[in-house]
Motif scaffolding. Sequence first.
Motif, PDB file in Angstrom:
ATOM      1  N   GLY A  24       0.620  -1.210   0.028  1.00 62.72           N
ATOM      2  CA  GLY A  24      -0.180   0.057  -0.120  1.00 62.72           C
ATOM      3  C   GLY A  24       0.699   1.319  -0.003  1.00 62.72           C
ATOM      4  O   GLY A  24       0.047   2.385   0.009  1.00 62.72           O
ATOM      5  N   GLN A  25       2.071   1.368   0.104  1.00 61.99           N
ATOM      6  CA  GLN A  25       2.873   2.418  -0.023  1.00 61.99           C
ATOM      7  C   GLN A  25       3.530   2.624  -1.271  1.00 61.99           C
ATOM      8  O   GLN A  25       4.748   2.788  -1.527  1.00 61.99           O
ATOM      9  N   GLY A  26       2.909   2.681  -2.393  1.00 62.61           N
ATOM     10  CA  GLY A  26       3.414   2.929  -3.613  1.00 62.61           C
ATOM     11  C   GLY A  26       4.308   2.148  -4.159  1.00 62.61           C
ATOM     12  O   GLY A  26       5.371   2.270  -4.981  1.00 62.61           O
ATOM     13  N   PHE A  27       4.441   0.796  -3.724  1.00 66.54           N
ATOM     14  CA  PHE A  27       5.451  -0.132  -3.981  1.00 66.54           C
ATOM     15  C   PHE A  27       6.857   0.464  -3.953  1.00 66.54           C
ATOM     16  O   PHE A  27       7.824   0.337  -5.057  1.00 66.54           O
ATOM     17  N   PHE A  28       6.997   1.225  -2.928  1.00 66.18           N
ATOM     18  CA  PHE A  28       8.147   2.055  -2.845  1.00 66.18           C
ATOM     19  C   PHE A  28       9.469   1.294  -2.843  1.00 66.18           C
ATOM     20  O   PHE A  28      10.728   1.519  -3.254  1.00 66.18           O
ATOM     21  N   TRP A  29       9.634   0.074  -2.535  1.00 68.20           N
ATOM     22  CA  TRP A  29      10.593  -1.147  -2.712  1.00 68.20           C
ATOM     23  C   TRP A  29      11.029  -1.418  -4.004  1.00 68.20           C
ATOM     24  O   TRP A  29      12.421  -1.857  -4.180  1.00 68.20           O
ATOM     25  N   ARG A  30      10.297  -1.119  -5.061  1.00 68.36           N
ATOM     26  CA  ARG A  30      10.815  -1.626  -6.350  1.00 68.36           C
ATOM     27  C   ARG A  30      11.828  -0.528  -7.008  1.00 68.36           C
ATOM     28  O   ARG A  30      11.745   0.744  -6.503  1.00 68.36           O
ATOM     29  N   TYR A 197      16.564   3.689   0.051  1.00 65.81           N
ATOM     30  CA  TYR A 197      15.591   2.881   0.448  1.00 65.81           C
ATOM     31  C   TYR A 197      14.318   3.550   1.524  1.00 65.81           C
ATOM     32  O   TYR A 197      13.131   3.751   1.317  1.00 65.81           O
ATOM     33  N   PHE A 198      14.911   4.214   2.441  1.00 66.65           N
ATOM     34  CA  PHE A 198      14.095   5.126   3.266  1.00 66.65           C
ATOM     35  C   PHE A 198      13.567   6.276   2.787  1.00 66.65           C
ATOM     36  O   PHE A 198      12.339   6.656   2.895  1.00 66.65           O
ATOM     37  N   PHE A 199      14.053   6.884   1.777  1.00 66.71           N
ATOM     38  CA  PHE A 199      13.824   8.020   1.148  1.00 66.71           C
ATOM     39  C   PHE A 199      12.474   7.563   0.369  1.00 66.71           C
ATOM     40  O   PHE A 199      11.701   8.301   0.136  1.00 66.71           O
ATOM     41  N   ALA A 200      12.773   6.433  -0.508  1.00 67.58           N
ATOM     42  CA  ALA A 200      11.677   5.951  -1.357  1.00 67.58           C
ATOM     43  C   ALA A 200      10.466   5.614  -0.523  1.00 67.58           C
ATOM     44  O   ALA A 200       9.170   5.635  -0.921  1.00 67.58           O
ATOM     45  N   MET A 201      10.497   5.180   0.593  1.00 60.96           N
ATOM     46  CA  MET A 201       9.539   4.772   1.673  1.00 60.96           C
ATOM     47  C   MET A 201       8.790   5.868   1.997  1.00 60.96           C
ATOM     48  O   MET A 201       7.587   6.084   2.030  1.00 60.96           O
ATOM     49  N   LEU A 202       9.583   7.147   2.319  1.00 58.81           N
ATOM     50  CA  LEU A 202       8.925   8.465   2.563  1.00 58.81           C
ATOM     51  C   LEU A 202       8.171   9.062   1.338  1.00 58.81           C
ATOM     52  O   LEU A 202       6.967   9.572   1.601  1.00 58.81           O
ATOM     53  N   PHE A 203       8.896   8.915   0.264  1.00 60.14           N
ATOM     54  CA  PHE A 203       8.213   9.492  -1.168  1.00 60.14           C
ATOM     55  C   PHE A 203       8.322   8.609  -1.964  1.00 60.14           C
ATOM     56  O   PHE A 203       9.424   8.635  -2.972  1.00 60.14           O
ATOM     57  N   PRO A 204       7.369   7.834  -2.237  1.00 58.51           N
ATOM     58  CA  PRO A 204       7.320   6.667  -3.170  1.00 58.51           C
ATOM     59  C   PRO A 204       7.203   7.248  -4.436  1.00 58.51           C
ATOM     60  O   PRO A 204       6.457   8.276  -4.748  1.00 58.51           O
ATOM     61  N   PHE A 205       8.224   6.688  -5.507  1.00 56.18           N
ATOM     62  CA  PHE A 205       8.419   7.510  -6.663  1.00 56.18           C
ATOM     63  C   PHE A 205       6.971   7.571  -7.495  1.00 56.18           C
ATOM     64  O   PHE A 205       6.756   8.589  -8.002  1.00 56.18           O
ATOM     65  N   ARG A 206       6.426   6.477  -7.482  1.00 56.73           N
ATOM     66  CA  ARG A 206       5.042   6.420  -8.185  1.00 56.73           C
ATOM     67  C   ARG A 206       4.233   7.371  -8.007  1.00 56.73           C
ATOM     68  O   ARG A 206       3.358   7.979  -8.550  1.00 56.73           O
ATOM     69  N   TRP A 207       4.172   7.552  -6.360  1.00 56.81           N
ATOM     70  CA  TRP A 207       2.921   8.630  -5.964  1.00 56.81           C
ATOM     71  C   TRP A 207       3.641  10.080  -6.313  1.00 56.81           C
ATOM     72  O   TRP A 207       2.851  10.853  -6.562  1.00 56.81           O
ATOM     73  N   TRP A 261       8.554  14.318 -12.072  1.00 59.26           N
ATOM     74  CA  TRP A 261       8.830  13.212 -12.386  1.00 59.26           C
ATOM     75  C   TRP A 261      10.287  12.622 -11.369  1.00 59.26           C
ATOM     76  O   TRP A 261      11.146  13.703 -11.515  1.00 59.26           O
ATOM     77  N   LEU A 262      10.238  11.845 -10.525  1.00 59.00           N
ATOM     78  CA  LEU A 262      11.296  11.411 -10.032  1.00 59.00           C
ATOM     79  C   LEU A 262      11.651   9.916 -10.124  1.00 59.00           C
ATOM     80  O   LEU A 262      10.750   9.252  -9.999  1.00 59.00           O
ATOM     81  N   GLY A 263      12.912   9.454 -10.209  1.00 57.53           N
ATOM     82  CA  GLY A 263      13.296   8.097 -10.505  1.00 57.53           C
ATOM     83  C   GLY A 263      14.613   7.945 -10.239  1.00 57.53           C
ATOM     84  O   GLY A 263      15.636   8.910  -9.822  1.00 57.53           O
ATOM     85  N   LEU A 264      15.225   6.777 -10.133  1.00 63.69           N
ATOM     86  CA  LEU A 264      16.656   6.261  -9.947  1.00 63.69           C
ATOM     87  C   LEU A 264      17.315   6.557 -11.174  1.00 63.69           C
ATOM     88  O   LEU A 264      16.808   6.557 -12.310  1.00 63.69           O
ATOM     89  N   ALA A 265      18.611   6.626 -11.101  1.00 62.65           N
ATOM     90  CA  ALA A 265      19.473   6.939 -12.375  1.00 62.65           C
ATOM     91  C   ALA A 265      20.411   5.747 -12.724  1.00 62.65           C
ATOM     92  O   ALA A 265      20.745   4.979 -11.764  1.00 62.65           O
ATOM     93  N   ASP A 266      20.699   5.685 -13.774  1.00 59.91           N
ATOM     94  CA  ASP A 266      21.717   4.573 -14.422  1.00 59.91           C
ATOM     95  C   ASP A 266      23.153   5.051 -14.503  1.00 59.91           C
ATOM     96  O   ASP A 266      24.247   4.741 -14.273  1.00 59.91           O
TER      97      ASP A 266
END
Length: 384
Positions: A24-30, A197-207, A261-266
Amino acid sequence: MSALTWTTVVPLASLAAWLWLLLGQGFFWRTDVRLPPGSERAPADGVWPSVAVVVPARDEAGVLPVSLPSLLGQDYPGRLEVLLVDDGSTDGTGTLARQLAEQVPDGPQLTVLAPGDPEPGWTGKLWAVRHGIERARSGRAEPDFLLLTDADIAHAPGTVRHLVCAALAADLDLVSQMARLRVTTGWERMIVPAFVYFFAMLFPFRWVNRPTGRTAAAAGGCALLRTGAVVRAELPESIKDAVIDDVTLGRAVKRSGGRIWLGLADGISSVRPYTGLRPLWRMVARSAYAQLRNNPLLLVGTVLGLALVFLVPPVWSAAGSPAGGAAWLVMTLTYVPMLRYYRQPLWLAPLLPVTATLYLAMTVDSAVRHHRGEGAAWKGRTYS
């Protein structure tokens, strides 16, 4: 009743929390939120927008030889300029930047600015960003986009091109990528992947990426902004005192009607080394309490919440609680994708409670420093 609560209800509450976080938290862990489709396609009309890169830098001579040439070596087809704002450096940052630019004669124009000490009410970084944006917009032709990036960030040659293409394809006002932080030492392996990981938990990228969603954030290491969005959000004046400037930046753009838009970088990475626990501790503690709005009640709630979510599972699992063991398993599995993203051994995943305990201590230390009047300290400056 007390014994029943401690042996049954508490681990069940922790397991319920983890099931919620899992689903329920925006699949933050992906870790599959990368640049949106279109980041490889050139503009339909063949005309590339102009881009000005603003780099605030304070005592960054140690990392500039790696990071700055990556900006000067961009393969961007349009007009590109780089403005490095020397924020009161004492290590020759500005002089070194000019020397590095001379080694790339075919690269974009580099301008080094020195705005002096920030005025009251401004953080040093945003004061530097203000002058960089002001200089970029005062030229003969105002740039279409502004790329804000930190001085320790190295960019793959196609970074600017991909960011612009993504912004054009999805009609975005802010495209931000979280740089891959350095993970070499033992402490970096323990702290850094968990930080993201904690940052994404607070601010799920999908949200964050939902146009109608309330969640907003950005990554300060790499943020491409349309100049029009900067004007509408009155940046950076509207966030001039923000200690957590990247999250505040994302909120300001979204609040003003912009699409973000916010996401991870390569191909974007930080080259700043953290050689021990102390610099990593400072990195987290300088802004942890500010994230809680410097509110003691939020601090208490956060400590209790962290204990329930991260500490209860291993403790109750060791005591033989099936619910505690199940919660620890879910926690471990959600951490695996981030470890894979950082190419770290998966045996670190069950140790997340240890890292969470460190983060809890850093947060409490951040609050203690604030109430001592030390505030958020960074490179010789302290903000209340």
